[in-house]
Scaffold this motif. Structure first.
Motif, PDB file in Angstrom:
ATOM      1  N   ASP A 112       0.849  -1.184   0.000  1.00 21.72           N
ATOM      2  CA  ASP A 112       0.000   0.000   0.000  1.00 21.72           C
ATOM      3  C   ASP A 112       0.891   1.243   0.000  1.00 21.72           C
ATOM      4  OD1 ASP A 112       0.876   0.372   2.698  1.00 21.72           O
ATOM      5  OD2 ASP A 112      -0.812  -0.819   3.427  1.00 21.72           O
ATOM      6  N   LEU A 113       0.274   2.411  -0.022  1.00 23.54           N
ATOM      7  CA  LEU A 113       1.051   3.654  -0.074  1.00 23.54           C
ATOM      8  C   LEU A 113       1.881   3.880   1.184  1.00 23.54           C
ATOM      9  CD1 LEU A 113      -1.462   6.084  -1.809  1.00 23.54           C
ATOM     10  CD2 LEU A 113       0.612   5.075  -2.768  1.00 23.54           C
ATOM     11  N   ASP A 114       1.371   3.478   2.333  1.00 22.77           N
ATOM     12  CA  ASP A 114       2.151   3.627   3.568  1.00 22.77           C
ATOM     13  C   ASP A 114       3.424   2.781   3.519  1.00 22.77           C
ATOM     14  OD1 ASP A 114       0.375   5.419   4.696  1.00 22.77           O
ATOM     15  OD2 ASP A 114      -0.756   3.858   5.761  1.00 22.77           O
ATOM     16  N   HIS A 115       3.313   1.576   3.010  1.00 20.85           N
ATOM     17  CA  HIS A 115       4.480   0.703   2.882  1.00 20.85           C
ATOM     18  C   HIS A 115       5.471   1.282   1.870  1.00 20.85           C
ATOM     19  CE1 HIS A 115       6.491  -3.137   1.424  1.00 20.85           C
ATOM     20  NE2 HIS A 115       6.913  -2.977   2.645  1.00 20.85           N
ATOM     21  N   LEU A 116       4.977   1.822   0.770  1.00 11.70           N
ATOM     22  CA  LEU A 116       5.860   2.460  -0.215  1.00 11.70           C
ATOM     23  C   LEU A 116       6.585   3.641   0.416  1.00 11.70           C
ATOM     24  CD1 LEU A 116       6.965   2.833  -3.081  1.00 11.70           C
ATOM     25  CD2 LEU A 116       4.937   4.224  -3.566  1.00 11.70           C
ATOM     26  N   HIS A 117       5.860   4.464   1.144  1.00 16.01           N
ATOM     27  CA  HIS A 117       6.467   5.623   1.803  1.00 16.01           C
ATOM     28  C   HIS A 117       7.541   5.175   2.793  1.00 16.01           C
ATOM     29  CE1 HIS A 117       6.530   9.035   4.747  1.00 16.01           C
ATOM     30  NE2 HIS A 117       6.760   9.658   3.602  1.00 16.01           N
ATOM     31  N   ALA A 118       7.254   4.156   3.577  1.00 16.17           N
ATOM     32  CA  ALA A 118       8.236   3.644   4.535  1.00 16.17           C
ATOM     33  C   ALA A 118       9.471   3.102   3.815  1.00 16.17           C
ATOM     34  CB  ALA A 118       7.604   2.548   5.403  1.00 16.17           C
ATOM     35  N   PHE A 119       9.259   2.398   2.710  1.00 20.93           N
ATOM     36  CA  PHE A 119      10.395   1.897   1.935  1.00 20.93           C
ATOM     37  C   PHE A 119      11.271   3.053   1.446  1.00 20.93           C
ATOM     38  CE2 PHE A 119      12.133   1.118  -2.309  1.00 20.93           C
ATOM     39  CZ  PHE A 119      13.020   0.097  -2.024  1.00 20.93           C
ATOM     40  N   LEU A 120      10.659   4.069   0.914  1.00 21.56           N
ATOM     41  CA  LEU A 120      11.419   5.210   0.385  1.00 21.56           C
ATOM     42  C   LEU A 120      12.195   5.936   1.483  1.00 21.56           C
ATOM     43  CD1 LEU A 120       8.772   6.644  -2.103  1.00 21.56           C
ATOM     44  CD2 LEU A 120      10.820   5.315  -2.673  1.00 21.56           C
ATOM     45  N   ILE A 121      11.541   6.203   2.588  1.00 21.33           N
ATOM     46  CA  ILE A 121      12.160   6.986   3.659  1.00 21.33           C
ATOM     47  C   ILE A 121      13.131   6.148   4.495  1.00 21.33           C
ATOM     48  CG2 ILE A 121      11.702   8.329   5.750  1.00 21.33           C
ATOM     49  CD1 ILE A 121      10.926   9.667   3.031  1.00 21.33           C
ATOM     50  N   ASP A 122      12.711   4.949   4.857  1.00 20.83           N
ATOM     51  CA  ASP A 122      13.512   4.139   5.783  1.00 20.83           C
ATOM     52  C   ASP A 122      14.603   3.305   5.109  1.00 20.83           C
ATOM     53  OD1 ASP A 122      11.848   5.122   7.746  1.00 20.83           O
ATOM     54  OD2 ASP A 122      10.533   3.370   7.717  1.00 20.83           O
ATOM     55  N   ARG A 123      14.417   2.946   3.857  1.00 24.10           N
ATOM     56  CA  ARG A 123      15.391   2.067   3.205  1.00 24.10           C
ATOM     57  C   ARG A 123      16.161   2.766   2.089  1.00 24.10           C
ATOM     58  NH1 ARG A 123      13.444  -3.487   3.353  1.00 24.10           N
ATOM     59  NH2 ARG A 123      15.591  -4.129   3.037  1.00 24.10           N
ATOM     60  N   LEU A 124      15.435   3.434   1.192  1.00 28.28           N
ATOM     61  CA  LEU A 124      16.098   3.989   0.016  1.00 28.28           C
ATOM     62  C   LEU A 124      16.890   5.256   0.321  1.00 28.28           C
ATOM     63  CD1 LEU A 124      16.503   3.454  -2.980  1.00 28.28           C
ATOM     64  CD2 LEU A 124      14.605   4.986  -3.419  1.00 28.28           C
ATOM     65  N   SER A 125      16.414   6.066   1.219  1.00 30.34           N
ATOM     66  CA  SER A 125      17.094   7.342   1.494  1.00 30.34           C
ATOM     67  C   SER A 125      18.281   7.193   2.442  1.00 30.34           C
ATOM     68  CB  SER A 125      16.112   8.360   2.067  1.00 30.34           C
ATOM     69  OG  SER A 125      15.711   7.974   3.366  1.00 30.34           O
ATOM     70  N   GLN A 126      18.460   6.039   3.058  1.00 30.84           N
ATOM     71  CA  GLN A 126      19.493   5.869   4.075  1.00 30.84           C
ATOM     72  C   GLN A 126      20.931   5.727   3.552  1.00 30.84           C
ATOM     73  OE1 GLN A 126      18.780   6.453   7.301  1.00 30.84           O
ATOM     74  NE2 GLN A 126      16.816   6.970   6.362  1.00 30.84           N
ATOM     75  N   PRO A 127      21.177   5.008   2.471  1.00 24.06           N
ATOM     76  CA  PRO A 127      22.574   4.860   2.030  1.00 24.06           C
ATOM     77  C   PRO A 127      23.210   6.216   1.714  1.00 24.06           C
ATOM     78  CG  PRO A 127      21.173   3.270   0.920  1.00 24.06           C
ATOM     79  CD  PRO A 127      20.263   4.209   1.653  1.00 24.06           C
ATOM     80  N   ARG A 128      24.450   6.378   2.093  1.00 18.80           N
ATOM     81  CA  ARG A 128      25.131   7.668   1.919  1.00 18.80           C
ATOM     82  C   ARG A 128      25.338   8.024   0.454  1.00 18.80           C
ATOM     83  NH1 ARG A 128      29.029   4.013   3.288  1.00 18.80           N
ATOM     84  NH2 ARG A 128      30.865   3.946   1.948  1.00 18.80           N
ATOM     85  N   GLU A 129      25.311   7.019  -0.445  1.00 17.69           N
ATOM     86  CA  GLU A 129      25.503   7.294  -1.873  1.00 17.69           C
ATOM     87  C   GLU A 129      24.303   7.981  -2.513  1.00 17.69           C
ATOM     88  OE1 GLU A 129      27.470   3.609  -0.492  1.00 17.69           O
ATOM     89  OE2 GLU A 129      25.348   4.052  -0.764  1.00 17.69           O
ATOM     90  N   VAL A 130      23.131   7.865  -1.892  1.00 15.33           N
ATOM     91  CA  VAL A 130      21.906   8.431  -2.470  1.00 15.33           C
ATOM     92  C   VAL A 130      21.877   9.938  -2.212  1.00 15.33           C
ATOM     93  CG1 VAL A 130      19.374   8.445  -2.417  1.00 15.33           C
ATOM     94  CG2 VAL A 130      20.640   6.281  -2.239  1.00 15.33           C
ATOM     95  N   VAL A 131      21.965  10.699  -3.295  1.00 16.61           N
ATOM     96  CA  VAL A 131      21.897  12.152  -3.194  1.00 16.61           C
ATOM     97  C   VAL A 131      20.438  12.592  -3.175  1.00 16.61           C
ATOM     98  CG1 VAL A 131      22.441  14.314  -4.367  1.00 16.61           C
ATOM     99  CG2 VAL A 131      24.097  12.449  -4.350  1.00 16.61           C
ATOM    100  N   THR A 132      19.663  12.015  -4.073  1.00 19.65           N
ATOM    101  CA  THR A 132      18.247  12.352  -4.165  1.00 19.65           C
ATOM    102  C   THR A 132      17.516  11.233  -4.892  1.00 19.65           C
ATOM    103  OG1 THR A 132      16.665  14.066  -4.842  1.00 19.65           O
ATOM    104  CG2 THR A 132      18.476  13.612  -6.351  1.00 19.65           C
ATOM    105  N   PHE A 133      16.207  11.195  -4.715  1.00 19.96           N
ATOM    106  CA  PHE A 133      15.382  10.258  -5.469  1.00 19.96           C
ATOM    107  C   PHE A 133      14.031  10.903  -5.710  1.00 19.96           C
ATOM    108  CE2 PHE A 133      14.531   9.193  -1.053  1.00 19.96           C
ATOM    109  CZ  PHE A 133      13.146   9.090  -1.023  1.00 19.96           C
ATOM    110  N   ARG A 134      13.352  10.401  -6.714  1.00 23.01           N
ATOM    111  CA  ARG A 134      12.036  10.905  -7.082  1.00 23.01           C
ATOM    112  C   ARG A 134      11.170   9.711  -7.438  1.00 23.01           C
ATOM    113  NH1 ARG A 134      10.525  13.105 -12.500  1.00 23.01           N
ATOM    114  NH2 ARG A 134      12.607  12.371 -12.931  1.00 23.01           N
TER     115      ARG A 134
END
Length: 153
Positions: A112-134
């Motif tokens: 669902d959208l809550d799970h997608l949001h959690a994935f983006l914020i908690d997993r995808l944004s954490q690695p130091r190599e990630v400058v930005t995502f959309r």
């Protein structure tokens, strides 16, 4: 690939579960010829495998999104290691390395959208190599299941 190879590939994309005998009958060739041609297509890497297409909703994956990712520092090691780590995540369906403003494109699914949001914020944004995502949420999609060979020019 000649015309017969192309016809075999197209027919197998339409129905990979058909028997060699049925495939040969559809193509109007001898079963032994068909079997040898399919073996050669597999040996050459044209046919890379067979799979079952599953409804994502049956796997509790009701939301799909494409996520564009920019990485830094941008080098082969960073791209390769990040891509390898990303594809291991259960939400990630595919990862593409891009040219242009974004470095990677990830096809992700979530329940669902809550799970997608959690994935983006908690997993995808954490690695130091990630400058930005959309992210872009998919409302509907259409896909070709049978790909034809494009003409030579």
């Amino acid at each position: 690939m000649d015309e017969l190879d192309s016809a075999i590939v197209q027919e197998l994309q339409r129905d990979a579960r058909q028997t060699n005998r049925d495939l040969a009958r559809h193509l109007g060739i001898a079963p032994s010829t068909c079997l040898e041609r399919v073996r050669l297509l597999r040996a050459r890497g044209v046919i890379r495998g067979y799979h079952a297409e599953i409804d994502p909703a049956a796997l509790n994956r009701r939301v799909e999104a494409f996520v564009s990712i920019r990485l830094r520092p941008l080098n082969r090691d960073v791209i390769d290691s990040f891509k390898a780590a990303l594809i291991k995540l259960p939400e990630v369906v595919a990862v593409y390395v891009l040219a242009g403003d974004e470095d990677l494109l990830a096809h992700v699914t979530a329940r669902d959208l809550d799970h997608l949001h959690a994935f983006l914020i908690d997993r995808l944004s954490q690695p130091r190599e990630v400058v930005t995502f959309r992210s872009q949420i998919v409302f509907q999609s259409a896909q070709k299941r049978v790909h034809q060979r494009l003409p030579e020019e």
